[in-house]
Scaffold this motif. Structure first.
Motif, PDB file in Angstrom:
ATOM      1  N   VAL A 124       0.832  -1.214   0.000  1.00 57.41           N
ATOM      2  CA  VAL A 124       0.000   0.000   0.000  1.00 57.41           C
ATOM      3  C   VAL A 124       0.864   1.260   0.000  1.00 57.41           C
ATOM      4  O   VAL A 124       0.604   2.208  -0.744  1.00 57.41           O
ATOM      5  N   GLY A 125       1.919   1.274   0.827  1.00 61.47           N
ATOM      6  CA  GLY A 125       2.776   2.454   0.952  1.00 61.47           C
ATOM      7  C   GLY A 125       3.619   2.730  -0.281  1.00 61.47           C
ATOM      8  O   GLY A 125       3.956   3.873  -0.573  1.00 61.47           O
ATOM      9  N   LYS A 126       4.005   1.690  -0.981  1.00 60.41           N
ATOM     10  CA  LYS A 126       4.786   1.773  -2.216  1.00 60.41           C
ATOM     11  C   LYS A 126       6.026   2.674  -2.125  1.00 60.41           C
ATOM     12  O   LYS A 126       6.202   3.602  -2.923  1.00 60.41           O
ATOM     13  N   PRO A 127       6.930   2.385  -1.170  1.00 60.79           N
ATOM     14  CA  PRO A 127       8.183   3.153  -1.157  1.00 60.79           C
ATOM     15  C   PRO A 127       9.010   2.834  -2.405  1.00 60.79           C
ATOM     16  O   PRO A 127       8.771   1.824  -3.074  1.00 60.79           O
ATOM     17  N   TRP A 132       7.724   3.397  -8.139  1.00 66.36           N
ATOM     18  CA  TRP A 132       8.247   3.672  -9.474  1.00 66.36           C
ATOM     19  C   TRP A 132       7.873   2.527 -10.421  1.00 66.36           C
ATOM     20  O   TRP A 132       7.420   2.765 -11.545  1.00 66.36           O
ATOM     21  N   LEU A 133       8.081   1.294  -9.981  1.00 64.76           N
ATOM     22  CA  LEU A 133       7.734   0.130 -10.801  1.00 64.76           C
ATOM     23  C   LEU A 133       6.232   0.107 -11.107  1.00 64.76           C
ATOM     24  O   LEU A 133       5.829  -0.174 -12.238  1.00 64.76           O
ATOM     25  N   ASP A 134       5.428   0.418 -10.102  1.00 66.05           N
ATOM     26  CA  ASP A 134       3.976   0.425 -10.269  1.00 66.05           C
ATOM     27  C   ASP A 134       3.552   1.437 -11.341  1.00 66.05           C
ATOM     28  O   ASP A 134       2.646   1.173 -12.128  1.00 66.05           O
ATOM     29  N   HIS A 136       5.542   2.697 -13.848  1.00 63.58           N
ATOM     30  CA  HIS A 136       6.233   2.631 -15.135  1.00 63.58           C
ATOM     31  C   HIS A 136       6.102   1.311 -15.887  1.00 63.58           C
ATOM     32  O   HIS A 136       6.296   1.294 -17.101  1.00 63.58           O
ATOM     33  N   LEU A 137       5.827   0.223 -15.208  1.00 61.04           N
ATOM     34  CA  LEU A 137       5.669  -1.051 -15.911  1.00 61.04           C
ATOM     35  C   LEU A 137       4.191  -1.300 -16.161  1.00 61.04           C
ATOM     36  O   LEU A 137       3.366  -1.073 -15.279  1.00 61.04           O
ATOM     37  N   LYS A 138       3.868  -1.777 -17.322  1.00 61.66           N
ATOM     38  CA  LYS A 138       2.472  -1.984 -17.711  1.00 61.66           C
ATOM     39  C   LYS A 138       2.225  -3.446 -18.037  1.00 61.66           C
ATOM     40  O   LYS A 138       3.143  -4.247 -18.137  1.00 61.66           O
ATOM     41  N   GLY A 139       0.967  -3.775 -18.245  1.00 59.46           N
ATOM     42  CA  GLY A 139       0.584  -5.129 -18.608  1.00 59.46           C
ATOM     43  C   GLY A 139       0.727  -6.086 -17.434  1.00 59.46           C
ATOM     44  O   GLY A 139       0.859  -5.677 -16.275  1.00 59.46           O
ATOM     45  N   VAL A 145       5.184  -7.227 -10.822  1.00 60.05           N
ATOM     46  CA  VAL A 145       6.527  -6.907 -10.325  1.00 60.05           C
ATOM     47  C   VAL A 145       6.518  -6.077  -9.047  1.00 60.05           C
ATOM     48  O   VAL A 145       7.284  -6.353  -8.122  1.00 60.05           O
ATOM     49  N   ASP A 146       5.672  -5.059  -8.947  1.00 60.65           N
ATOM     50  CA  ASP A 146       5.727  -4.208  -7.752  1.00 60.65           C
ATOM     51  C   ASP A 146       5.357  -4.999  -6.492  1.00 60.65           C
ATOM     52  O   ASP A 146       5.928  -4.774  -5.427  1.00 60.65           O
TER      53      ASP A 146
END
Length: 166
Positions: A124-127, A132-134, A136-139, A145-146
């Motif tokens: 949830v916090g996504k440090p 960034w991965l969340d 910039h990466l798609k599909g 990955v995140d």
């Protein structure tokens, strides 16, 4: 493009009418009206009870195979929904939670609760680099990955915490 929060009846039908959709939505756990990620993480504990019986190399292989399955399923389901990373797609929570719980395999019961909480905190916090991965990466790869990285962060913190308590 649909709102990331609400599944339309048509989207729900597309998701539940395919094997990829059922896997991606965590066998229905991602269809909860709120807190889909938390429900997905909770549902992941059921198969984890079986996975934890495996020797560590087989546990790791199962996680890698589940990751690959998730990339495929979330990619197919995301295309069917018209949304890259809809919150109902929670297979990533399954795999991330299983990674987070590696240190709990041989630990007391409360370590499972701690691993669950730590994974949710990082997911949830996504440090950095998770956020960034969340973004910039798609599909399917982007969906998965995140949460894998959040699971690794949670596993490291849990492992260090358990080691300090020994």
């Amino acid at each position: 493009m649909s709102d990331k929060k609400i599944l339309t009846p048509e989207q729900r039908g597309r998701l539940t009418s395919s094997l990829a959709g059922w896997i991606a939505c965590g066998f229905g756990s991602g269809l909860a009206p709120k807190a889909q990620g938390t429900f997905g993480s909770l549902a992941a504990l059921l198969p984890w009870l079986l996975l934890r019986q495996l020797p560590l190399p087989l546990y790791a292989l199962a996680a890698v195979l589940a990751f690959a399955l998730g990339v495929w399923a979330c990619n197919v389901a995301g295309r069917a929904l018209g949304v890259d990373d809809h919150r109902s797609l929670v297979w990533d929570e399954f795999v991330g939670q299983w990674i987070a719980l590696v240190p709990a395999l041989l630990a007391p019961w409360w370590a499972v609760l701690a691993g669950f909480a730590l994974f949710r905190l990082f997911d949830v916090g996504k440090p950095w680099p998770i956020g960034w991965l969340d973004r910039h990466l798609k599909g399917g790869l982007g969906v998965m990955v995140d949460d894998v990285v959040a699971g690794v962060f949670a596993a490291v913190v849990l492992g260090v915490g358990l080691a300090l308590l020994r």
